[in-house]
Scaffold this active site. Structure first.
Site, short mmCIF file in Angstrom:
data_model
loop_
_atom_site.label_atom_id
_atom_site.label_comp_id
_atom_site.label_asym_id
_atom_site.label_seq_id
_atom_site.Cartn_x
_atom_site.Cartn_y
_atom_site.Cartn_z
N LYS A 164 0.85 -1.19 0.00
CA LYS A 164 0.00 0.00 0.00
C LYS A 164 0.89 1.24 0.00
CE LYS A 164 -4.20 0.30 0.61
NZ LYS A 164 -5.25 0.18 -0.43
N THR A 189 -3.64 -5.23 0.88
CA THR A 189 -3.06 -3.89 1.02
C THR A 189 -3.91 -3.02 1.95
OG1 THR A 189 -4.19 -2.98 -0.92
CG2 THR A 189 -2.06 -4.05 -1.28
N ASP A 190 -5.21 -3.25 1.99
CA ASP A 190 -6.05 -2.51 2.93
C ASP A 190 -5.72 -2.89 4.37
OD1 ASP A 190 -8.42 -0.62 3.10
OD2 ASP A 190 -9.17 -2.32 4.30
N PHE A 209 34.27 28.75 -10.69
CA PHE A 209 34.43 27.57 -11.55
C PHE A 209 35.39 27.97 -12.67
CE2 PHE A 209 32.81 24.57 -14.92
CZ PHE A 209 33.33 23.44 -14.34
N ARG A 238 30.50 33.72 -8.74
CA ARG A 238 29.19 33.47 -9.34
C ARG A 238 28.17 33.15 -8.27
NH1 ARG A 238 29.31 27.22 -11.67
NH2 ARG A 238 30.17 26.27 -9.78
N VAL A 263 31.20 22.73 -7.30
CA VAL A 263 30.11 22.02 -6.62
C VAL A 263 30.62 20.67 -6.11
CG1 VAL A 263 27.78 21.06 -6.87
CG2 VAL A 263 28.40 23.17 -8.07
N GLN A 264 31.48 20.03 -6.91
CA GLN A 264 32.02 18.73 -6.52
C GLN A 264 32.74 18.80 -5.17
OE1 GLN A 264 31.99 19.98 -9.55
NE2 GLN A 264 32.03 18.42 -11.17
N ASN A 311 22.84 21.89 -10.54
CA ASN A 311 22.97 23.35 -10.69
C ASN A 311 21.61 23.99 -10.93
OD1 ASN A 311 25.79 23.82 -10.48
ND2 ASN A 311 26.10 22.94 -12.50
N HIS A 330 20.83 27.42 -12.20
CA HIS A 330 21.59 28.54 -12.76
C HIS A 330 20.85 29.88 -12.63
CE1 HIS A 330 24.66 25.96 -14.40
NE2 HIS A 330 23.76 25.24 -15.04
#
Length: 320
Positions: A30, A75-76, A182, A199, A247-248, A274, A276
């Site tokens: 469920k 599932t109920d 960067f 940036r 970013v890495q 990103n 941007h």
């Protein structure tokens, strides 16, 4: 009515899958069971709103092979169990609640081979009034605060001695207006992007981590600590900030600190796509504005770069 042959075949093990095909993966459950749990301690109330997905895998596949439903936990019924256990035991954290549900289904139904529970917690916080040290939090009124979304997945196979517990956060959107660069990336005939020494850096963080041990853990405390580490390595000190050369690198140093300070976490992965913000070219309007534009930017969400990594403890990898 099922024929005698089919009834006899239904009692066979899954080795009765003969011929050209085999069921390689299966299960049922469920999804998206919504739950609000309220704790009332006198005038002070606390809430947790969850969305729960419950999946079971049975030893026998006779429901698939022969349409025999005799082993199926509907599932109920799974939905009802989610509500009943919340009433009976409460909800301490998403992880504790998922562990409780896994243990229940395995102990209650001996023919269940594996249980997987996913829990998403909706972010609510108390409404406050006043400022600074005089701010007072309301006893029973809350405000939806979608800064990020917390989730977990707990999976327990009957043959495994302990469950696998994975916690995570998603939709954590952050932005800083400086101290991100960067530069010095490959310069060839396909490049159009200039070096950017400063940036806007914006991303939507998704991260998940797996525990090597979970007994007696305060999952709420660990979740908050991971959040703090991610935000600290993104933003830095409130006055001085922190430089991000890529970013890495920001992603890696956050993951490393999580493993450094939380020994119960064995592995962590993270994505930082990103988001941007490009400078709008206003040079065509010298009669209206003069000078370089450093204030007006165009948000662009597609296409976007995607940066991700998983960091494991070396001793864990050596045992695999």
């Amino acid at each position: 009515m099922m024929s005698k042959k089919l009834r006899n075949d239904a009692n066979l093990s899954t080795s009765s899958e003969v011929g050209e095909y085999i069921i390689s993966d299966y299960g049922y459950g469920k999804d998206n069971v919504k739950l609000l749990h309220v704790v009332r301690n006198g005038p002070v109330h606390s809430i947790k709103e969850l969305e729960v997905c419950s999946h079971l895998k049975l030893y026998d596949k006779k429901d698939y092979l022969y349409g025999d439903n005799s082993d199926i936990v509907a599932t109920d019924s799974q939905k009802n169990t989610i509500y009943l256990l919340a009433k009976k035991y409460g909800v301490k954290s998403p992880e504790d609640y998922a562990l409780l549900l896994c243990a229940h289904f395995l102990s209650k139904y001996s023919h269940v081979k594996e249980v997987s529970i996913q829990v998403v917690e909706y972010p609510w916080k108390r409404i406050g009034s006043g400022d600074g040290p005089f701010k007072k939090l309301h006893n029973h009124a809350f405000m939806f605060s979608p800064t990020s979304t917390r989730y977990c997945t707990v999976t327990h196979a009957r043959t495994d001695p302990v469950p696998t517990v994975i916690s995570g956060i998603k939709d954590l959107r952050v932005l800083k207006t400086t101290q991100s660069s960067f530069v010095n990336f490959i310069d060839d005939e396909y490049r159009s992007l200039p070096d950017m020494k400063d940036r806007i850096f914006s991303t939507i963080v998704r991260s998940s981590w797996q525990y090597s041990s979970w007994k007696n853990l305060d999952f709420d405390k660990i979740h908050n600590r991971v959040m703090e580490i991610i935000l600290k390595n993104f933003a830095g000190d409130a006055d001085k900030g922190i430089m991000s050369p890529s970013v890495q690198n920001t992603l890696y140093v956050a993951e490393k600190e999580v493993l450094d300070v939380i020994p119960e976490i064995s592995t962590i992965d993270m994505e930082m796509p990103n988001k941007h913000y490009f400078t709008v070219d206003l040079s065509k309007f010298p009669k209206v504005v003069q000078g370089e534009n450093e204030e007006v930017f165009l948000p662009v969400d597609k296409p976007s770069g995607i940066i991700y990594a998983q960091l494991d403890r070396r001793d864990i990898m050596s045992k695999l």
